[in-house]
Write a protein that holds these residues in place. Sequence first.
Motif, PDB file in Angstrom:
ATOM      1  N   ALA A 138       0.901  -1.560   0.023  1.00  0.00           N
ATOM      2  CA  ALA A 138       0.007   0.243  -0.255  1.00  0.00           C
ATOM      3  C   ALA A 138       1.215   1.537  -0.021  1.00  0.00           C
ATOM      4  O   ALA A 138       0.681   1.559  -0.587  1.00  0.00           O
ATOM      5  N   ARG A 139       2.143   1.515   1.193  1.00  0.00           N
ATOM      6  CA  ARG A 139       3.189   1.982   1.238  1.00  0.00           C
ATOM      7  C   ARG A 139       3.519   2.896  -0.185  1.00  0.00           C
ATOM      8  O   ARG A 139       3.796   3.795  -0.452  1.00  0.00           O
ATOM      9  N   LYS A 140       3.770   1.591  -1.278  1.00  0.00           N
ATOM     10  CA  LYS A 140       4.246   1.364  -2.887  1.00  0.00           C
ATOM     11  C   LYS A 140       3.392   2.579  -3.477  1.00  0.00           C
ATOM     12  O   LYS A 140       4.463   3.075  -4.529  1.00  0.00           O
ATOM     13  N   ILE A 141       2.219   2.511  -3.608  1.00  0.00           N
ATOM     14  CA  ILE A 141       1.468   3.390  -4.302  1.00  0.00           C
ATOM     15  C   ILE A 141       0.470   4.525  -3.399  1.00  0.00           C
ATOM     16  O   ILE A 141       0.118   5.013  -3.910  1.00  0.00           O
ATOM     17  N   ASN A 142       1.783   4.777  -2.282  1.00  0.00           N
ATOM     18  CA  ASN A 142       1.150   5.529  -1.155  1.00  0.00           C
ATOM     19  C   ASN A 142      -0.097   5.568  -1.228  1.00  0.00           C
ATOM     20  O   ASN A 142      -1.189   7.529  -1.123  1.00  0.00           O
ATOM     21  N   LEU A 143      -0.933   4.967  -1.378  1.00  0.00           N
ATOM     22  CA  LEU A 143      -2.490   3.966  -0.884  1.00  0.00           C
ATOM     23  C   LEU A 143      -3.194   5.487   0.664  1.00  0.00           C
ATOM     24  O   LEU A 143      -4.315   6.060   0.136  1.00  0.00           O
ATOM     25  N   GLY A 144      -2.051   5.514   1.270  1.00  0.00           N
ATOM     26  CA  GLY A 144      -2.814   6.053   3.134  1.00  0.00           C
ATOM     27  C   GLY A 144      -3.899   7.687   2.227  1.00  0.00           C
ATOM     28  O   GLY A 144      -4.460   7.820   2.138  1.00  0.00           O
ATOM     29  N   LYS A 145      -2.742   7.928   1.495  1.00  0.00           N
ATOM     30  CA  LYS A 145      -3.154   9.597   0.737  1.00  0.00           C
ATOM     31  C   LYS A 145      -4.731   9.466  -0.011  1.00  0.00           C
ATOM     32  O   LYS A 145      -5.046  10.730   0.361  1.00  0.00           O
ATOM     33  N   TYR A 146      -4.865   9.193  -0.220  1.00  0.00           N
ATOM     34  CA  TYR A 146      -6.202   8.415  -1.219  1.00  0.00           C
ATOM     35  C   TYR A 146      -7.757   7.771  -0.122  1.00  0.00           C
ATOM     36  O   TYR A 146      -8.530   8.016  -0.132  1.00  0.00           O
ATOM     37  N   ILE A 147      -7.385   6.937   1.224  1.00  0.00           N
ATOM     38  CA  ILE A 147      -8.299   6.968   2.250  1.00  0.00           C
ATOM     39  C   ILE A 147      -9.469   7.928   2.454  1.00  0.00           C
ATOM     40  O   ILE A 147      -8.325   9.151   3.216  1.00  0.00           O
ATOM     41  N   LEU A 148     -10.256   7.371   2.851  1.00  0.00           N
ATOM     42  CA  LEU A 148     -11.502   8.612   3.066  1.00  0.00           C
ATOM     43  C   LEU A 148     -11.476   8.415   4.561  1.00  0.00           C
ATOM     44  O   LEU A 148     -12.191   7.168   5.168  1.00  0.00           O
TER      45      LEU A 148
END
Length: 241
Positions: A97-107
């Motif tokens: 998840a961090r590889k794609i910076n997923l946390g930035k897009y979570i509501l």
Amino acid sequence: MRISAKRKEDLDKLQKRINYYFKDLGLLNIALTHSSYSNEKNIKNNVNNERLEFLGDAVIGLVVSEYLYDRFKELPEGEMTKKRASIVCESSLAFAARKINLGKYILLGKGEEATGGRNRDSILADTFEALAGAIFLDGGLECVCRYLIDMFEEEVIYAISKGNLFIDYKTELQEVLQRKGKSKIEYVVDKEVGPDHKKKFYMNVIVENKIIGSGMGRNKKEAEHMAAKQALIRMGEKNEQ
């Protein structure tokens, strides 16, 4: 759920990052919606990513199993099981998840946001599973397989060659304690939370009748792994990440 123009821009950035474009953008948005957000916003029917997470967990397990079966023909069943468990675990999925910076897009709800939920392994791993589930529903097994192999292949090959995908914190803790003259370590379940299909285990690691670390995981082995990691951090043997 209504998607604002600003939100669409953010979702477009994520789609570009993962190199997959959804036919149903709403499905992607749901995959990124944490229950704390839907509860806080009183969203109709409490729409969140938990059902997609359930589906994604099974999809990832299938894709990784098939990959190991096809790619590493010399591995016996027991070794494939161990490798799959190493790959499909909370720390591994959070890493992806961090590889794609997923946390930035979570509501997220305000409470989860304030307590660092955007970078918490459990939330990142669950959201990654939900994303896999959404891609599966939107594009089918071939699309999600291509996406996951792109994400994991380099790490999987490293895991096979080195014997482990991630640091074995339990072994590391054992070695540290042995150097300190303390060899007996006990892992004790503190509690189990959630339904059978989504159970979480909370584990304490105990040395000389003292709790030196605690951890949570989706099975007992993962919870032990995280408890050992926390113990190493508390002992100053590892930096917190």
